[in-house]
Scaffold this motif. Structure first.
Motif, PDB file in Angstrom:
ATOM      1  N   ASN A  57       0.853  -1.192   0.000  1.00  0.00           N
ATOM      2  CA  ASN A  57       0.000   0.000   0.000  1.00  0.00           C
ATOM      3  C   ASN A  57       0.882   1.233   0.000  1.00  0.00           C
ATOM      4  O   ASN A  57       2.090   1.159   0.227  1.00  0.00           O
ATOM      5  CB  ASN A  57      -0.906   0.046   1.236  1.00  0.00           C
ATOM      6  CG  ASN A  57      -1.928  -1.055   1.270  1.00  0.00           C
ATOM      7  OD1 ASN A  57      -1.879  -1.925   2.140  1.00  0.00           O
ATOM      8  ND2 ASN A  57      -2.866  -1.030   0.343  1.00  0.00           N
ATOM      9  N   HIS A  97       2.657  -8.276   6.610  1.00  0.00           N
ATOM     10  CA  HIS A  97       2.676  -9.714   6.360  1.00  0.00           C
ATOM     11  C   HIS A  97       3.830 -10.359   7.137  1.00  0.00           C
ATOM     12  O   HIS A  97       4.692  -9.676   7.691  1.00  0.00           O
ATOM     13  CB  HIS A  97       2.883 -10.007   4.867  1.00  0.00           C
ATOM     14  CG  HIS A  97       1.946  -9.280   3.962  1.00  0.00           C
ATOM     15  ND1 HIS A  97       2.258  -8.987   2.638  1.00  0.00           N
ATOM     16  CD2 HIS A  97       0.701  -8.777   4.156  1.00  0.00           C
ATOM     17  CE1 HIS A  97       1.254  -8.349   2.068  1.00  0.00           C
ATOM     18  NE2 HIS A  97       0.295  -8.201   2.971  1.00  0.00           N
ATOM     19  N   THR A 205       1.790  -4.555   3.315  1.00  0.00           N
ATOM     20  CA  THR A 205       0.543  -4.458   4.087  1.00  0.00           C
ATOM     21  C   THR A 205      -0.670  -4.702   3.202  1.00  0.00           C
ATOM     22  O   THR A 205      -1.802  -4.496   3.628  1.00  0.00           O
ATOM     23  CB  THR A 205       0.400  -3.057   4.714  1.00  0.00           C
ATOM     24  OG1 THR A 205       0.389  -2.083   3.649  1.00  0.00           O
ATOM     25  CG2 THR A 205       1.536  -2.746   5.674  1.00  0.00           C
ATOM     26  N   PRO A 207      -3.423  -6.409   0.108  1.00  0.00           N
ATOM     27  CA  PRO A 207      -4.530  -7.370   0.190  1.00  0.00           C
ATOM     28  C   PRO A 207      -4.119  -8.819  -0.028  1.00  0.00           C
ATOM     29  O   PRO A 207      -4.865  -9.719   0.330  1.00  0.00           O
ATOM     30  CB  PRO A 207      -5.482  -6.899  -0.914  1.00  0.00           C
ATOM     31  CG  PRO A 207      -4.623  -6.143  -1.874  1.00  0.00           C
ATOM     32  CD  PRO A 207      -3.572  -5.494  -1.044  1.00  0.00           C
ATOM     33  N   THR A 209      -0.711 -11.715   0.271  1.00  0.00           N
ATOM     34  CA  THR A 209       0.638 -11.990   0.744  1.00  0.00           C
ATOM     35  C   THR A 209       1.357 -12.857  -0.281  1.00  0.00           C
ATOM     36  O   THR A 209       0.772 -13.758  -0.887  1.00  0.00           O
ATOM     37  CB  THR A 209       0.634 -12.719   2.100  1.00  0.00           C
ATOM     38  OG1 THR A 209       0.003 -13.993   1.969  1.00  0.00           O
ATOM     39  CG2 THR A 209      -0.116 -11.906   3.140  1.00  0.00           C
ATOM     40  N   ASN A 224      -4.708 -11.863   2.238  1.00  0.00           N
ATOM     41  CA  ASN A 224      -4.287 -11.372   3.549  1.00  0.00           C
ATOM     42  C   ASN A 224      -5.535 -11.182   4.397  1.00  0.00           C
ATOM     43  O   ASN A 224      -6.265 -10.204   4.241  1.00  0.00           O
ATOM     44  CB  ASN A 224      -3.529 -10.053   3.380  1.00  0.00           C
ATOM     45  CG  ASN A 224      -3.183  -9.396   4.704  1.00  0.00           C
ATOM     46  OD1 ASN A 224      -3.251 -10.025   5.761  1.00  0.00           O
ATOM     47  ND2 ASN A 224      -2.795  -8.127   4.651  1.00  0.00           N
ATOM     48  N   TYR A 227      -5.965  -7.937   6.426  1.00  0.00           N
ATOM     49  CA  TYR A 227      -5.880  -6.686   5.679  1.00  0.00           C
ATOM     50  C   TYR A 227      -6.734  -5.607   6.323  1.00  0.00           C
ATOM     51  O   TYR A 227      -7.871  -5.858   6.737  1.00  0.00           O
ATOM     52  CB  TYR A 227      -6.330  -6.918   4.231  1.00  0.00           C
ATOM     53  CG  TYR A 227      -6.134  -5.739   3.320  1.00  0.00           C
ATOM     54  CD1 TYR A 227      -4.910  -5.088   3.254  1.00  0.00           C
ATOM     55  CD2 TYR A 227      -7.179  -5.278   2.526  1.00  0.00           C
ATOM     56  CE1 TYR A 227      -4.720  -4.001   2.404  1.00  0.00           C
ATOM     57  CE2 TYR A 227      -6.993  -4.196   1.662  1.00  0.00           C
ATOM     58  CZ  TYR A 227      -5.775  -3.561   1.614  1.00  0.00           C
ATOM     59  OH  TYR A 227      -5.587  -2.482   0.778  1.00  0.00           O
ATOM     60  N   PRO A 231     -11.349  -6.891   2.329  1.00  0.00           N
ATOM     61  CA  PRO A 231     -10.566  -8.086   2.005  1.00  0.00           C
ATOM     62  C   PRO A 231     -10.742  -8.493   0.548  1.00  0.00           C
ATOM     63  O   PRO A 231     -11.766  -8.211  -0.081  1.00  0.00           O
ATOM     64  CB  PRO A 231     -11.138  -9.145   2.944  1.00  0.00           C
ATOM     65  CG  PRO A 231     -12.534  -8.682   3.241  1.00  0.00           C
ATOM     66  CD  PRO A 231     -12.454  -7.184   3.257  1.00  0.00           C
ATOM     67  N   ASN A 524      -7.726  -7.086  -6.151  1.00  0.00           N
ATOM     68  CA  ASN A 524      -8.263  -7.251  -4.797  1.00  0.00           C
ATOM     69  C   ASN A 524      -9.774  -7.101  -4.757  1.00  0.00           C
ATOM     70  O   ASN A 524     -10.430  -7.611  -3.847  1.00  0.00           O
ATOM     71  CB  ASN A 524      -7.605  -6.257  -3.835  1.00  0.00           C
ATOM     72  CG  ASN A 524      -7.702  -4.826  -4.284  1.00  0.00           C
ATOM     73  OD1 ASN A 524      -7.212  -4.475  -5.345  1.00  0.00           O
ATOM     74  ND2 ASN A 524      -8.335  -3.986  -3.475  1.00  0.00           N
TER      75      ASN A 524
END
Length: 530
Positions: A57, A97, A205, A207, A209, A224, A227, A231, A524
């Motif tokens: 992000n 993560h 950080t 949505p 990993t 994630n 998140y 999500p 995402n």
């Protein structure tokens, strides 16, 4: 062919087989391998698709499908009256993560913001030279001169102190190079003696990993579940790396991929008539070009560059390479962007005049290289074919062309060299909807040896774009950008080739995909209806 991908998501294993895909996994047929997974180091959309969009992000974000700037890791921001100070209030409770080598002990905070930018601009930072340390965007956007300091006011307040006002600064913070990485992870990897892992095993950080990467084959991500935002709608995301556009289309037809990038223009009509394929389309915020190396004779002479431009049959390129899905480019910014100067006249296609102009400059028996991209882009769906057409055009004026290419990462690296021979086919899709992102990043003096592949630095042009970026309104900035385009056309560091329509083919069960005007493939918000 059967491709099985086992993705750890708790105790869940997901498999992908020929002819069908798990309803839990979204499979994207991408066009190439990323250069790495630390987006600040690179400029290629292929890399951003695989890194900044799913994994990271930024302080600010672009609302998907628009150039509207919205809060990201910063909940809010305040710009001082003089435009010299920008203060970000950071979001609390954001989790990084983890992977086999690292588990965070704290949430995202101001230290991560400061580290993410300091490593790019501070030569004393231990990470400044890690993984090549090119920082192309940071340098090309004049950020080292712009950012005087970054202060931690408290754990969740960061202040950027600038040397001048910068009109697109908030939008720039939403760009891929501004992705926030974990300072704690970087410290742990440096202590372990493996700082390159920040680029090879990314921690963000975002949505999704990162799980695994098999070069030139597949990238695996899982949702994630911690998140901070909405999500992801699928449990797993898979990039099936498939360089050949025809093979990508076959995989979508067979159900092996849900979405594909960069279709062959010749296949569009068939896709549109196929009831099992949905084709989205949108005018692209892009430009494709041929950049001369303006530091090397005879391309250091603008009259030579103008002569070569007159030898290129752009309409033939549009007809053959784009199959009608593009339009001739005359300016370095697309016609959909504010400040586009439509009054400019393009170089005429006139081989006889081109030949005479070269002879007038004492240029005879010229041999040059044209570099052809190894990957497809909307602004250049077939660089090899485009180079062949140019080769034939230049032969008619007595210029002998050798076509060269390299693997994508090497292509981008070699093309930055100051002594690069000849001219390089490249292009650009806008990052933030601002003319500065084209004119300064691609053609400004600070971009030389980085994003400015023409290695061009022309002070009258530079003065205009630097003056424009400090003015507060579009109305004040527009005349300067319009004048800059006039100078660009006179000096001809590029042959501007095309702007294109972006097509996105996908299966009908894909739900929620949005064509992003800034060129990214973002998943995402995408789900599967069955």
């Amino acid at each position: 062919m059967t491709l099985k991908s086992y993705l750890a998501a708790g105790a869940t294993a997901l498999a992908l087989s020929a002819g069908s895909v798990s309803a839990q996994a979204l499979v994207y047929c991408s066009e190439g391998s990323p250069e790495g997974f630390d987006p600040a180091l690179y400029t290629a959309g292929t890399t951003f698709d695989a890194s900044s969009h799913p994994i990271y992000n930024r302080l600010t974000e672009f609302k998907v499908g628009t150039t509207e700037v919205i809060p990201g890791l910063a909940e809010s921001w305040e710009v001082s009256d003089d435009g010299m100070t920008v203060t970000f209030k950071l979001r609390q409770g954001v989790k990084f993560h983890s992977n086999d080598n690292f588990t965070p002990t704290r949430d995202f905070n101001a230290d991560d913001v400061i580290f993410s930018f300091d490593r790019q601009g501070n030569e004393e930072n231990a990470y400044h030279t890690v993984s090549g340390g090119t920082w192309e965007y940071y340098g090309g956007m004049s950020m080292p001169d712009l950012v005087k300091s970054i202060e931690k006011i408290d754990d969740y307040t960061v202040q950027f102190n600038l040397s001048r006002p910068e009109a697109p600064f908030i939008a720039n913070m939403a760009m891929d190079f501004a992705s926030i990485v974990s300072a704690e992870y970087a410290d742990a990897m440096m202590e372990a003696g493996t700082p390159e892992m920040v680029n090879q095993a990314p921690i963000g950080t975002g949505p999704f990993t990162f799980q695994a990467y098999q070069k030139d084959a597949v990238i695996r991500y899982v949702r994630n579940d911690d998140y901070w935002g909405d999500p992801a709608k699928v449990e797993a995301l898979i990039f099936a790396i498939t360089p050949d556009a025809s093979v990508r289309y076959q995989k979508v037809q067979a159900g092996e991929c849900h979405v594909m990038a960069y279709p062959n223009p010749a296949d569009i009509a068939d896709m549109q008539s196929n009831e099992d394929i949905v084709v989205m389309e949108q005018e692209g915020l892009n430009v494709g070009y041929l950049a001369y190396n303006t530091t090397v004779a005879p391309y250091d002479n603008p009259k030579v560059r103008k002569a070569l431009n007159m030898a290129i049959d752009k309409q033939a390129i549009i007809d053959v390479v784009f199959q009608g899905s593009g339009q001739i480019a005359k300016n370095p910014i697309p016609p959909t962007m504010w400040s586009y100067n439509d009054a400019i006249e393009d170089d005429a296609f006139d081989p006889e005049a081109a030949k005479a102009a070269l002879e007038a400059e004492g240029v005879t028996d010229l041999k040059m290289k044209i570099w052809a991209m190894p990957v497809q882009r909307p602004y250049n769906p077939n660089a090899r074919r485009m180079a062949e057409l140019m080769q034939a055009d230049f032969a008619k004026i007595g210029v002998e062309v050798e076509i060269v290419s390299y693997e994508w990462g090497e292509y981008l690296s070699r093309s930055r060299e100051l002594d690069r021979d000849g001219a390089i086919l490249l292009g650009w899709t806008g990052d933030n909807g601002d003319p500065d992102n084209f004119l300064a990043v691609l053609l400004g003096c600070d971009g030389r040896e980085n994003s400015n592949r023409a290695q061009w630095c022309h002070q009258p042009f530079e003065d205009l774009i630097q003056q424009a970026k400090v003015l507060p309104t579009q109305e004040e900035r527009q005349p300067l950008y319009e004048e800059a385009q006039v100078i660009f056309k006179e000096q001809a560091p590029w042959a501007t080739i095309a702007h294109s329509v972006v097509y996105m083919p996908m299966r009908p069960e894909v739900d929620g995909y949005v064509v992003h005007p800034l060129g990214g493939h973002i998943f995402n918000q995408v789900g599967l209806s069955n």
